[in-house]
Design a protein around this motif. Structure first.
Motif, PDB file in Angstrom:
ATOM      1  N   ALA A  63       0.854  -1.143   0.132  1.00 45.94           N
ATOM      2  CA  ALA A  63      -0.144   0.016   0.005  1.00 45.94           C
ATOM      3  C   ALA A  63       0.974   1.288  -0.094  1.00 45.94           C
ATOM      4  O   ALA A  63       0.633   2.303  -0.818  1.00 45.94           O
ATOM      5  N   SER A  64       2.056   1.135   0.906  1.00 44.29           N
ATOM      6  CA  SER A  64       2.748   2.360   0.893  1.00 44.29           C
ATOM      7  C   SER A  64       3.409   2.627  -0.406  1.00 44.29           C
ATOM      8  O   SER A  64       3.497   3.795  -1.022  1.00 44.29           O
ATOM      9  N   HIS A  65       3.841   1.614  -1.196  1.00 47.53           N
ATOM     10  CA  HIS A  65       4.601   1.469  -2.626  1.00 47.53           C
ATOM     11  C   HIS A  65       3.543   2.225  -3.353  1.00 47.53           C
ATOM     12  O   HIS A  65       3.955   2.896  -4.359  1.00 47.53           O
ATOM     13  N   LYS A  66       2.158   1.822  -3.390  1.00 45.48           N
ATOM     14  CA  LYS A  66       1.303   2.329  -4.138  1.00 45.48           C
ATOM     15  C   LYS A  66       1.022   3.922  -3.812  1.00 45.48           C
ATOM     16  O   LYS A  66       0.989   4.502  -5.070  1.00 45.48           O
ATOM     17  N   VAL A  67       0.996   4.341  -2.633  1.00 45.50           N
ATOM     18  CA  VAL A  67       0.950   5.724  -2.323  1.00 45.50           C
ATOM     19  C   VAL A  67       1.953   6.301  -3.029  1.00 45.50           C
ATOM     20  O   VAL A  67       1.961   7.521  -3.676  1.00 45.50           O
ATOM     21  N   ILE A  68       3.398   5.903  -2.479  1.00 44.64           N
ATOM     22  CA  ILE A  68       4.496   6.586  -3.253  1.00 44.64           C
ATOM     23  C   ILE A  68       4.383   6.731  -4.761  1.00 44.64           C
ATOM     24  O   ILE A  68       4.667   7.785  -5.144  1.00 44.64           O
ATOM     25  N   ALA A  69       4.014   5.599  -5.314  1.00 43.02           N
ATOM     26  CA  ALA A  69       4.048   5.782  -6.883  1.00 43.02           C
ATOM     27  C   ALA A  69       3.020   6.683  -7.505  1.00 43.02           C
ATOM     28  O   ALA A  69       3.236   7.417  -8.408  1.00 43.02           O
ATOM     29  N   GLY A  70       1.828   6.717  -6.701  1.00 43.03           N
ATOM     30  CA  GLY A  70       0.648   7.800  -6.955  1.00 43.03           C
ATOM     31  C   GLY A  70       1.328   9.195  -6.690  1.00 43.03           C
ATOM     32  O   GLY A  70       1.069   9.856  -7.562  1.00 43.03           O
ATOM     33  N   LEU A  71       1.788   9.366  -5.545  1.00 40.09           N
ATOM     34  CA  LEU A  71       2.475  10.776  -5.370  1.00 40.09           C
ATOM     35  C   LEU A  71       3.634  11.224  -6.426  1.00 40.09           C
ATOM     36  O   LEU A  71       3.699  12.306  -6.587  1.00 40.09           O
ATOM     37  N   THR A  72       4.380  10.106  -6.792  1.00 40.78           N
ATOM     38  CA  THR A  72       5.324  10.384  -7.614  1.00 40.78           C
ATOM     39  C   THR A  72       4.705  10.993  -8.947  1.00 40.78           C
ATOM     40  O   THR A  72       5.119  11.641  -9.855  1.00 40.78           O
ATOM     41  N   ILE A 100       1.834  12.302  -9.466  1.00 39.60           N
ATOM     42  CA  ILE A 100       1.217  13.596  -8.952  1.00 39.60           C
ATOM     43  C   ILE A 100       2.404  14.439  -9.312  1.00 39.60           C
ATOM     44  O   ILE A 100       2.123  15.762 -10.004  1.00 39.60           O
ATOM     45  N   GLY A 101       3.645  14.149  -8.565  1.00 39.07           N
ATOM     46  CA  GLY A 101       4.682  15.171  -8.595  1.00 39.07           C
ATOM     47  C   GLY A 101       4.947  15.418 -10.037  1.00 39.07           C
ATOM     48  O   GLY A 101       5.446  16.470 -10.578  1.00 39.07           O
ATOM     49  N   LEU A 102       5.186  14.367 -10.879  1.00 43.90           N
ATOM     50  CA  LEU A 102       5.761  14.407 -12.175  1.00 43.90           C
ATOM     51  C   LEU A 102       4.803  15.522 -13.118  1.00 43.90           C
ATOM     52  O   LEU A 102       4.967  16.052 -14.091  1.00 43.90           O
ATOM     53  N   SER A 103       3.386  15.152 -12.827  1.00 45.41           N
ATOM     54  CA  SER A 103       2.176  15.777 -13.576  1.00 45.41           C
ATOM     55  C   SER A 103       2.277  17.461 -13.117  1.00 45.41           C
ATOM     56  O   SER A 103       2.255  18.113 -14.248  1.00 45.41           O
ATOM     57  N   MET A 104       2.746  17.505 -11.682  1.00 45.72           N
ATOM     58  CA  MET A 104       2.639  18.776 -11.041  1.00 45.72           C
ATOM     59  C   MET A 104       3.910  19.471 -11.922  1.00 45.72           C
ATOM     60  O   MET A 104       3.826  20.761 -12.385  1.00 45.72           O
ATOM     61  N   SER A 105       5.178  18.590 -12.181  1.00 48.35           N
ATOM     62  CA  SER A 105       6.245  19.308 -12.588  1.00 48.35           C
ATOM     63  C   SER A 105       6.019  19.543 -14.360  1.00 48.35           C
ATOM     64  O   SER A 105       6.520  20.759 -14.666  1.00 48.35           O
ATOM     65  N   LYS A 106       5.030  18.604 -14.915  1.00 47.23           N
ATOM     66  CA  LYS A 106       4.970  19.268 -16.365  1.00 47.23           C
ATOM     67  C   LYS A 106       4.144  20.509 -16.298  1.00 47.23           C
ATOM     68  O   LYS A 106       4.335  21.228 -17.162  1.00 47.23           O
ATOM     69  N   LYS A 107       3.098  20.432 -15.484  1.00 45.84           N
ATOM     70  CA  LYS A 107       2.302  21.710 -15.498  1.00 45.84           C
ATOM     71  C   LYS A 107       2.992  22.782 -15.183  1.00 45.84           C
ATOM     72  O   LYS A 107       2.872  24.037 -15.787  1.00 45.84           O
ATOM     73  N   ILE A 108       4.169  22.775 -14.192  1.00 50.19           N
ATOM     74  CA  ILE A 108       4.967  24.150 -13.964  1.00 50.19           C
ATOM     75  C   ILE A 108       5.665  24.571 -14.956  1.00 50.19           C
ATOM     76  O   ILE A 108       5.817  25.508 -15.424  1.00 50.19           O
ATOM     77  N   GLU A 109       6.213  23.487 -15.746  1.00 45.61           N
ATOM     78  CA  GLU A 109       7.079  23.801 -16.944  1.00 45.61           C
ATOM     79  C   GLU A 109       6.316  24.473 -18.050  1.00 45.61           C
ATOM     80  O   GLU A 109       6.548  25.426 -18.708  1.00 45.61           O
ATOM     81  N   ARG A 110       5.078  23.976 -18.248  1.00 46.73           N
ATOM     82  CA  ARG A 110       4.173  24.533 -19.434  1.00 46.73           C
ATOM     83  C   ARG A 110       3.790  25.867 -18.828  1.00 46.73           C
ATOM     84  O   ARG A 110       3.776  26.877 -19.721  1.00 46.73           O
ATOM     85  N   MET A 111       3.524  25.993 -17.470  1.00 50.28           N
ATOM     86  CA  MET A 111       2.990  27.541 -16.873  1.00 50.28           C
ATOM     87  C   MET A 111       4.487  28.312 -16.999  1.00 50.28           C
ATOM     88  O   MET A 111       4.373  29.532 -17.483  1.00 50.28           O
TER      89      MET A 111
END
Length: 173
Positions: free
Chosen positions: A58-67, A69-80
């Motif tokens: 479960a922890s690995h799944k949460v970490i993968a999900g957060l990762t 989300i982090g990658l998605s946010m990084s892409k959004k930040i780059e687009r911004m």
């Protein structure tokens, strides 16, 4: 006494064997009890290990999900950031176009002012020529002093100031 000694020895040997068997039985029971305790401990440990494994998954799944989300946010930040740079470039371009229009308007106003001055000078020259011709012909003045020449108005030139590039700039934060 001879027949009873072997019996006694045999009986004593039997008693000793019985005691030894009883001791072995007790030892076996103790070992079985220890084995059962160990099995219960092992079962508890297995259960704990399984719970830990499930929690870890479960922890690995949460970490993968957060990762993710982090990658998605990084892409959004780059687009911004790219969008912000484009907005800045558009702002600078608009500012330059606006300044060019202001300078064109100033140049046009200055040209019009020069044209007006030339026309006023030409008018004055024509009026002097008309007065000269009238005096030469002894003709009455068309204007008997009722008409006064309007004072030449100097139109106030409104200077349009250059807008500094820094004003109106988009704030980063």
């Amino acid at each position: 006494m001879a027949p009873s000694v072997p019996r006694t020895r045999a009986a004593a040997a039997l008693r000793m064997k019985k005691i030894a068997l009883d001791n072995q039985g007790r030892t076996i029971r103790c070992l079985r009890a220890q084995l059962a305790t160990e099995r219960r401990g092992l079962a508890t440990t297995k259960k704990e290990l399984e719970e830990t494994r499930v929690a870890l998954e479960a922890s690995h799944k949460v970490i993968a999900g957060l990762t993710e989300i982090g990658l998605s946010m990084s892409k959004k930040i780059e687009r911004m950031k790219v969008k912000k740079q484009q907005v800045r470039a558009n702002h600078v371009e608009c500012h330059q176009k606006f300044q060019a229009r202001i300078h064109e308007a100033e140049d046009s106003m200055q040209a019009q002012h020069l044209l007006i001055e030339a026309l006023v000078d030409e008018k004055d020259s024509l009026l002097q020529t008309i007065h000269g011709l009238q005096e030469a012909n002894n003709a009455p003045a068309p204007f008997d002093g009722d008409w006064e020449e309007e004072p030449e108005e100097e139109p106030e030139e409104e200077e349009i100031e250059d807008i500094p590039l820094g004003e109106g700039e988009i704030d980063d934060e």
